[in-house]
Design an enzyme around this catalytic site. Structure first.
Site, short mmCIF file in Angstrom:
data_model
loop_
_atom_site.label_atom_id
_atom_site.label_comp_id
_atom_site.label_asym_id
_atom_site.label_seq_id
_atom_site.Cartn_x
_atom_site.Cartn_y
_atom_site.Cartn_z
N SER A 150 -1.28 60.92 -3.80
CA SER A 150 -0.92 61.91 -4.82
C SER A 150 0.58 62.08 -5.05
O SER A 150 0.97 62.74 -6.00
CB SER A 150 -1.52 63.27 -4.48
OG SER A 150 -2.88 63.28 -4.83
N LYS A 203 1.79 61.18 -8.36
CA LYS A 203 1.66 62.11 -9.49
C LYS A 203 3.03 62.57 -9.99
O LYS A 203 3.18 62.91 -11.16
CB LYS A 203 0.79 63.31 -9.09
CG LYS A 203 -0.68 62.90 -8.90
CD LYS A 203 -1.55 63.98 -8.27
CE LYS A 203 -2.98 63.46 -8.10
NZ LYS A 203 -3.82 64.25 -7.24
N TYR A 216 -5.42 55.44 -12.59
CA TYR A 216 -5.18 56.47 -11.58
C TYR A 216 -5.36 55.93 -10.15
O TYR A 216 -4.52 56.16 -9.28
CB TYR A 216 -6.11 57.66 -11.84
CG TYR A 216 -6.07 58.71 -10.77
CD1 TYR A 216 -4.98 59.58 -10.66
CD2 TYR A 216 -7.09 58.82 -9.83
CE1 TYR A 216 -4.92 60.53 -9.65
CE2 TYR A 216 -7.04 59.77 -8.82
CZ TYR A 216 -5.97 60.62 -8.73
OH TYR A 216 -5.91 61.55 -7.72
N TYR A 228 -1.36 71.65 -3.56
CA TYR A 228 -2.70 72.17 -3.92
C TYR A 228 -2.83 73.64 -3.54
O TYR A 228 -1.92 74.42 -3.77
CB TYR A 228 -3.80 71.31 -3.26
CG TYR A 228 -3.45 69.85 -3.25
CD1 TYR A 228 -3.33 69.16 -4.46
CD2 TYR A 228 -3.20 69.16 -2.07
CE1 TYR A 228 -2.98 67.82 -4.47
CE2 TYR A 228 -2.86 67.82 -2.08
CZ TYR A 228 -2.75 67.17 -3.28
OH TYR A 228 -2.40 65.86 -3.27
N VAL A 259 -2.82 62.29 0.26
CA VAL A 259 -3.79 62.20 1.37
C VAL A 259 -3.56 60.97 2.26
O VAL A 259 -4.23 60.81 3.27
CB VAL A 259 -5.27 62.24 0.92
CG1 VAL A 259 -5.65 63.61 0.39
CG2 VAL A 259 -5.59 61.14 -0.07
#
Ligand code: GLN
Length: 303
Positions: A66, A69, A193, A244, A262
């Site tokens: 992530s 991102k 992605y 998050y 992760v």
């Protein structure tokens, strides 16, 4: 702070984390990550003066997941600017990174670009006018440029494993497509992605790739990546949404804009001072690196 003093602090943190018993649990839901040893820890601090301090396994590559991102968002903002905010919000979600629950009440508009749903919209934006292969290539070139390192590559086996088991992400993309907020075929968007998540980097490469966020949007050679205002806004999103449903806790403990993945990596930024990468594959319940967070907390305290 003197570069030498930072290196001493990094040495100290690397030694103390090595002795830590509670290392969290490696992500098991992505086949390529399940077999990584949780015994590893790496750290790299790049200073605004160009100095580099490293500790532990700073030169071992890992799946940035992530953290990609941040780079994908930067690219999407370059393409469509503030238009992006009609399709994705910029509020913390308070939910897990792969949650689908808010999407129904909020009509397919993800809370922010750093949860999976938001990143899928960003991938959809980056795909416009491209074949998936070109879109992935464009992002990879961008990351190589930021890190000034052409050896950075995608781990195809991680991407493939995630494509084979990524039912939640495929569901998220389908659900948003039903609201018209995914414009391309779902398998093309998820393909992009999964590949961006599978970019492999080590801590030194990652800390280098984050330099523009500490330098008001510029590369060390002066090249403007984004405006100072945009760099500030990306940092603001990292501070409020980068971890998050544990973003508030990370801000409380560490106090730096940061983005986790992760794979166990975290990119953290101290504007005007440092770009920092830490990595340790064991995760806490929110999916953030257990020792990585601890290391950043210790660094913040020591400096
Ligand atoms: N590829 C992972 C997923 O989509 C990324 C999640 C993460 O790093 N938090 O589930």
């Amino acid at each position: 702070m003197e570069p030498h003093a930072i290196q001493l602090i990094v040495d100290e943190i690397s030694a103390s984390t090595a002795a830590e018993q509670d290392r969290g649990a490696v992500a098991r839901y992505i086949p390529g990550l399940a077999s990584i040893s949780p015994d590893q820890f790496g750290m790299a601090v790049v200073g605004a003066d160009g100095s580099l301090a490293t500790g532990g396994d700073a030169k071992t590559s890992f799946s940035i997941q992530s953290i990609s991102k941040v780079f994908a968002l930067t690219m999407a903002l370059g393409k469509v600017g503030d238009q992006l905010w009609t399709r994705v919000g910029r509020e913390p979600s308070g939910n897990a990174f792969n949650s689908i629950v808010q999407l129904e009440a909020e009509h397919g508009i993800p809370r922010n670009p750093f949860i999976n749903a938001g990143a899928l919209v960003v991938a959809d934006v980056n795909l416009s006018g491209h074949m998936p292969r070109e879109s992935i290539g464009e992002l990879l070139r961008f990351v190589r440029y930021l890190a000034d390192d052409d050896s950075i590559a995608i781990d195809e086996s991680v991407a493939r494993g995630e494509a084979e088991t990524g039912y939640r992400n495929i569901a998220l993309a389908n659900y948003m497509r039903a609201f018209g907020n995914i414009r391309h075929a779902v398998e093309l968007v998820t393909g992009c992605y999964f590949h961006q998540c599978a970019i492999a980097m080590d801590c030194v490469q990652l800390a280098r790739a984050g330099r523009f966020l500490m330098l008001d949007g510029r590369q060390p050679d002066g090249g403007q990546v984004v405006s100072a205002r945009r760099a500030r806004r990306i940092n603001a999103l990292m501070l409020t949404c980068g971890h998050y449903d544990a973003s508030g806790d990370f801000a409380f403990r560490v106090g730096m804009p940061g983005k986790s993945g992760v794979g166990g990596g975290i990119l953290a930024v101290v504007p005007g001072k440092a770009s920092i990468a830490v990595w340790s594959p064991g995760l806490n319940e929110s999916g953030n690196s257990q020792l990585g967070t601890l290391a950043l907390e210790r660094l913040a305290e020591a400096t």
